[in-house]
Design a protein around this motif. Sequence first.
Motif: not given
Length: 201
Positions: A134-140, A168-175
């Motif tokens: 969902f997060t990457i979908h929204q970023v795109v 954005a992917i590496p920045m969202i994985v851990e949180p």
Amino acid sequence: MVMDFGVLTTVSADAAAPTALLVAGHHFMARPSHHAAPAAEAKPSEIDVYRETFLRYAGYSNELGEAFGPLLPRAVPFSYVVAIIYVVADTIDKSRKAYGGAKYEEDALTACALIEGLDALIWQLAASVALPGFTIHQVVAITVTLLESFERAGGAYDVVPTLVGLAAIPMIVEPLDELAEVLMEAGPRKLWGPYLDACRL
């Protein structure tokens, strides 16, 4: 080139939910009790192939699919199939380890193994599929909206949403992993945690 109010409203609405998810994830990461995703108990020398090797990246395939969505829209469903296969494989692995281990009393073994599998399934669906996808979908989507508003869509600009999504992917994985962990602790694990504790050896 000035962004009109409608575009600003659209971008703000698209950014609200993923921003809230990431802020929450970073907040929970700062806790002293910050910890990694749970796994079925294993021998100290045993490596969890689904969470500690390159196979973990299969769980991120749908984020890659979302990032490449503007360029390869047909790849998006396939990327989710790969991610779901990974989730199911990890679920089976955690159930099998719980069933074959020495954690639970014999009369509760099947039920506890199923619960551990369900725990892995829900956690993986949240941490590997739903929240990051969902997060990457929204970023795109936000990137596409901004490019169109500045009349920069088409041509070489077509790769920009994909590049932003990939970055954005590496920045969202851990949180988002940590957020999924907290949600599990606050919800499902409160339900079955006491049962698992009661039938541990």
